[in-house]
Design an enzyme around this catalytic site. Structure first.
Site, mmCIF file in Angstrom:
data_model
loop_
_atom_site.group_PDB
_atom_site.id
_atom_site.type_symbol
_atom_site.label_atom_id
_atom_site.label_comp_id
_atom_site.label_asym_id
_atom_site.label_seq_id
_atom_site.Cartn_x
_atom_site.Cartn_y
_atom_site.Cartn_z
ATOM 1 N N GLY A 152 -36.036 -72.102 12.308
ATOM 2 C CA GLY A 152 -34.989 -71.119 12.534
ATOM 3 C C GLY A 152 -34.448 -70.433 11.301
ATOM 4 O O GLY A 152 -33.772 -69.405 11.404
ATOM 5 N N ASP A 153 -34.726 -70.972 10.106
ATOM 6 C CA ASP A 153 -34.281 -70.348 8.851
ATOM 7 C C ASP A 153 -35.324 -70.663 7.780
ATOM 8 O O ASP A 153 -34.996 -71.133 6.689
ATOM 9 C CB ASP A 153 -32.907 -70.883 8.447
ATOM 10 N N LEU A 154 -36.580 -70.385 8.103
ATOM 11 C CA LEU A 154 -37.692 -70.874 7.291
ATOM 12 C C LEU A 154 -38.051 -69.909 6.161
ATOM 13 O O LEU A 154 -39.208 -69.540 5.985
ATOM 14 C CB LEU A 154 -38.903 -71.168 8.171
ATOM 15 N N ASN A 158 -36.343 -73.169 1.907
ATOM 16 C CA ASN A 158 -36.136 -74.298 2.811
ATOM 17 C C ASN A 158 -37.412 -75.089 3.065
ATOM 18 O O ASN A 158 -37.478 -75.905 3.983
ATOM 19 C CB ASN A 158 -35.531 -73.816 4.137
#
Length: 245
Positions: A152-154, A158
């Protein structure tokens, strides 16, 4: 070895932990281990980073496909057992990440990812109407067969590259379109990106025209950056909105 990460609140710490455990349960990409959640802090496994090799990038592509294929019960849902909305954005300026189940990826993307941020970026609202109609009308739904289990926030920050390969941190985990995570990797650049994607496709071939959808899949994160930081992200958002009118 462990380290302590402080979150904005006890619920924000629990949200991050729930996302990490949900991704870990997929049995695909390695995920930083949560030792415990103590009030508004997470005790996490200490990761030692190194430079990624081509082989590590290829392993990551294949394992990310396996994570995605673990699926979710619907588009727009959070980790199993999570109740209410999640969070998105930097720890010192968190925004809600709306969560609720949808059968249509496009309608979910419009209602839960784009519109809530447009309410904070009102100058862009009128320019988004045509794309929102297309999303809600199902124009892009055929590109996704089933909800994927997303980080979701790749963005590349991250993904921690260790001697044992890639490990995921800091998710905003939810059910969505698998191309979204791959597009996030491309947003700020990831090492060996083409090898990651090629290896991903060995396990889970992407739909026809996926390269043309990359900016659409990046819209959520670009719009989030426009809300949080303004500047060039506003114009980047505008270009994406106009591209898919």
């Amino acid at each position: 070895m462990t380290f302590v990460k402080h979150a904005a609140s006890e619920r924000a710490a629990s949200w991050e932990a729930a996302g990490l455990e949900w991704l870990r349960a997929a049995g695909g990409t390695s995920v930083v281990e949560v030792t415990s959640v103590e009030s508004n802090s997470l005790v996490l496994q200490q990761l030692s980073s190194t430079s990624p090799s081509t082989a590590a990038a290829e392993d990551f592509g294949r394992s990310l496909a396996a994570t995605h294929s673990a699926g979710a019960s619907a588009y727009g849902v959070g980790p199993d057992g999570w109740q209410g909305d999640g969070y998105q954005g930097p720890a010192d300026d968190l925004l809600p990440l709306p969560l609720r189940p949808y059968d249509s990826w496009g309608a979910m993307y419009a209602d839960l990812r784009v519109v809530p941020l447009l309410e904070r970026a009102t100058a862009l609202r009128s320019e988004a109407e045509q794309l929102l109609r297309r999303l809600r009308g199902g124009d892009f739904d055929g590109s996704c067969a089933a909800p994927a289990r997303l980080h979701g926030d790749l963005w590349s920050g991250n993904v921690v590259w260790t001697a044992d390969g890639a490990a995921l941190i800091d998710p905003a985990a939810h059910g969505g379109h698998p191309e979204s995570d791959l597009a996030a990797l491309a947003l700020f650049g990831a090492p060996h990106l083409e090898r990651i994607v090629a290896s991903y496709e060995e396990v889970a071939p992407l739909g026809d025209g996926w390269r043309e959808r990359v900016p659409l899949m990046q819209l959520h994160l670009v719009l989030l950056h426009a809300v949080l930081f303004g500047g060039g992200y506003v114009e980047q958002t505008r270009r994406i909105l106009h591209r898919y009118r």
